[in-house]
Scaffold this motif. Structure first.
Motif, short mmCIF file in Angstrom:
data_model
loop_
_atom_site.label_atom_id
_atom_site.label_comp_id
_atom_site.label_asym_id
_atom_site.label_seq_id
_atom_site.Cartn_x
_atom_site.Cartn_y
_atom_site.Cartn_z
N LYS A 129 0.86 -1.17 0.00
CA LYS A 129 0.00 0.00 0.00
C LYS A 129 0.90 1.23 0.00
N GLU A 130 0.89 1.92 -1.12
CA GLU A 130 1.79 3.05 -1.30
C GLU A 130 0.99 4.35 -1.48
N ASP A 131 1.67 5.45 -1.17
CA ASP A 131 1.05 6.77 -1.30
C ASP A 131 2.01 7.67 -2.09
N ASN A 132 1.42 8.60 -2.89
CA ASN A 132 2.22 9.54 -3.67
C ASN A 132 3.25 8.83 -4.55
N ILE A 133 2.73 8.14 -5.58
CA ILE A 133 3.57 7.32 -6.45
C ILE A 133 3.78 8.03 -7.79
N LEU A 134 5.03 8.03 -8.24
CA LEU A 134 5.38 8.52 -9.57
C LEU A 134 5.86 7.33 -10.39
N VAL A 135 5.17 7.03 -11.49
CA VAL A 135 5.50 5.87 -12.32
C VAL A 135 6.52 6.26 -13.40
N ILE A 136 7.57 5.49 -13.51
CA ILE A 136 8.60 5.71 -14.52
C ILE A 136 8.46 4.66 -15.61
N LYS A 137 8.45 5.09 -16.87
CA LYS A 137 8.31 4.18 -18.00
C LYS A 137 9.62 3.43 -18.26
N ASP A 138 9.53 2.38 -19.04
CA ASP A 138 10.72 1.61 -19.40
C ASP A 138 11.64 2.42 -20.32
N THR A 139 11.02 3.21 -21.21
CA THR A 139 11.78 3.98 -22.20
C THR A 139 11.50 5.46 -22.02
N PRO A 140 12.52 6.29 -21.92
CA PRO A 140 12.30 7.73 -21.77
C PRO A 140 11.72 8.35 -23.03
N ASP A 141 11.16 9.54 -22.87
CA ASP A 141 10.57 10.23 -24.03
C ASP A 141 11.64 10.82 -24.94
N CYS A 142 12.75 11.23 -24.36
CA CYS A 142 13.87 11.71 -25.17
C CYS A 142 15.15 11.57 -24.38
N ILE A 143 16.26 11.57 -25.09
CA ILE A 143 17.58 11.38 -24.47
C ILE A 143 18.55 12.38 -25.07
N PHE A 144 19.19 13.16 -24.20
CA PHE A 144 20.25 14.06 -24.65
C PHE A 144 21.59 13.44 -24.29
N VAL A 145 22.46 13.32 -25.29
CA VAL A 145 23.79 12.77 -25.06
C VAL A 145 24.78 13.93 -25.11
N LYS A 146 25.35 14.24 -23.95
CA LYS A 146 26.19 15.44 -23.83
C LYS A 146 27.45 15.35 -24.67
N ASP A 147 28.06 14.16 -24.73
CA ASP A 147 29.32 14.00 -25.47
C ASP A 147 29.18 14.34 -26.95
N THR A 148 28.03 14.00 -27.53
CA THR A 148 27.83 14.21 -28.96
C THR A 148 26.93 15.41 -29.27
N ASP A 149 26.35 16.01 -28.19
CA ASP A 149 25.45 17.15 -28.34
C ASP A 149 24.28 16.83 -29.26
N ARG A 150 23.66 15.66 -28.99
CA ARG A 150 22.51 15.23 -29.80
C ARG A 150 21.32 14.92 -28.92
N LEU A 151 20.13 15.27 -29.39
CA LEU A 151 18.89 14.91 -28.71
C LEU A 151 18.18 13.86 -29.54
N TYR A 152 17.83 12.74 -28.90
CA TYR A 152 17.10 11.66 -29.57
C TYR A 152 15.69 11.60 -29.01
N PHE A 153 14.72 11.41 -29.88
CA PHE A 153 13.32 11.32 -29.44
C PHE A 153 12.52 10.50 -30.44
N LYS A 154 11.31 10.11 -30.02
CA LYS A 154 10.44 9.32 -30.88
C LYS A 154 9.16 10.08 -31.26
N ASN A 155 8.64 10.88 -30.36
CA ASN A 155 7.38 11.60 -30.60
C ASN A 155 7.58 13.07 -30.28
#
Length: 280
Positions: A129-155
């Motif tokens: 029994k939990e309270d104040n839950i934040l659900v995290i998805k398996d796959t993020p909505d977007c990913i920024f890779v600092k080394d290459t300065d690129r943003l990847y996204f699907k939608n």
């Protein structure tokens, strides 16, 4: 050390530290199949859209431009969790993994049955029994890779509220461009149809269709009526040598024609409409 940062809603929303020394996303995908954004293209399995040199874009947020200093962020209070707009998992000092938070990912109270966790599975179920839950998805909505300065996204729609102005990636025609297109000598507007009735989807198609049509040779332009007659036989008026456009549906049919989205399969002769295309 990895961290989870949250950003609260609103123009004056603030960043907070949620977790320290916690890796939220276990598996970061490879980006071998990344391509520049095209709103007409439907991503296939394992594919991502990519924006190069992301930190130089006006819509890049300061979090990605500046050096990340964990001690600059205070921990989020329990009562503020419903104000979260998005979260960012900062991993290996180079990956910034974003998830947009909507009400469907927030639970005030929730009862769950658990058979242990991923590290320690169990045959004995437990009631949680939990309270104040934040659900995290398996796959993020977007990913920024600092080394290459690129943003990847699907939608793109999912991340427009995270990066204000990124919707400029949409290839949408302006009012002047729409009016210029509708004024072409191959079009006969009927029923007072005008630029004001042209919706977003067709404004994007107009951009591509205009470029294609202007690059057609005279011989290619002359083949358009025969091509369209196979799929939309009532659209072309042979007496005036023009396409009759009186509503959004007919405009869509013309744009699909100019963008050559109609085709017939070779083997069984089935007529189809391509929602996305890849140039071979």
């Amino acid at each position: 050390m990895d961290y989870l940062i949250s950003k609260t809603k609103g123009v004056n929303g603030s960043y907070y530290r949620v977790l320290s020394d916690a890796t939220v996303f276990d598996n970061i995908e490879e980006f071998d199949n990344a391509r520049s954004y095209d709103d007409e293209y439907k991503l296939q399995e394992g594919e991502w859209f990519v924006v190069e040199n992301f930190s130089t874009k006006e819509y890049c947020i300061s979090l990605l431009r500046e050096n990340f200093v964990p001690t600059s962020y205070s921990y989020m209070r329990r009562e503020d969790y419903k104000k979260i707009d998005f979260v960012v998992s900062i991993q290996n000092d180079k990956y910034f993994l974003f998830q947009k938070i909507t009400p469907s990912y927030l639970y005030s109270k929730r009862s769950m049955i658990s058979w242990g966790n991923l590290q320690n599975p169990s045959d004995q179920a437990r009631l949680l029994k939990e309270d104040n839950i934040l659900v995290i998805k398996d796959t993020p909505d977007c990913i920024f890779v600092k080394d290459t300065d690129r943003l990847y996204f699907k939608n793109l729609n999912t991340i427009t509220s995270i990066f204000n102005g990124i919707n400029e990636l949409y290839r949408e025609a302006t009012d002047d461009e729409v009016e210029t297109f509708l004024s072409m000598d191959i079009i006969n507007l009927e029923s007072d149809f005008s630029k004001d009735q042209v919706k977003t989807a067709n404004r994007r198609r107009i951009k591509e269709a205009t470029e294609r049509y202007n690059n057609f040779s005279t011989e290619q332009k002359n083949r358009i009526p025969n091509y369209i007659s196979q799929y939309c036989p009532n659209l072309y008026d042979a007496t005036t040598n023009r396409f009759r456009i009186s509503n959004e549906k007919e405009l869509t049919e013309l744009l699909n024609t100019l963008n050559q989205r109609y085709y017939t399969t070779e083997i069984d002769g089935e007529k189809r409409l391509a929602n996305s295309v890849t140039k071979l």
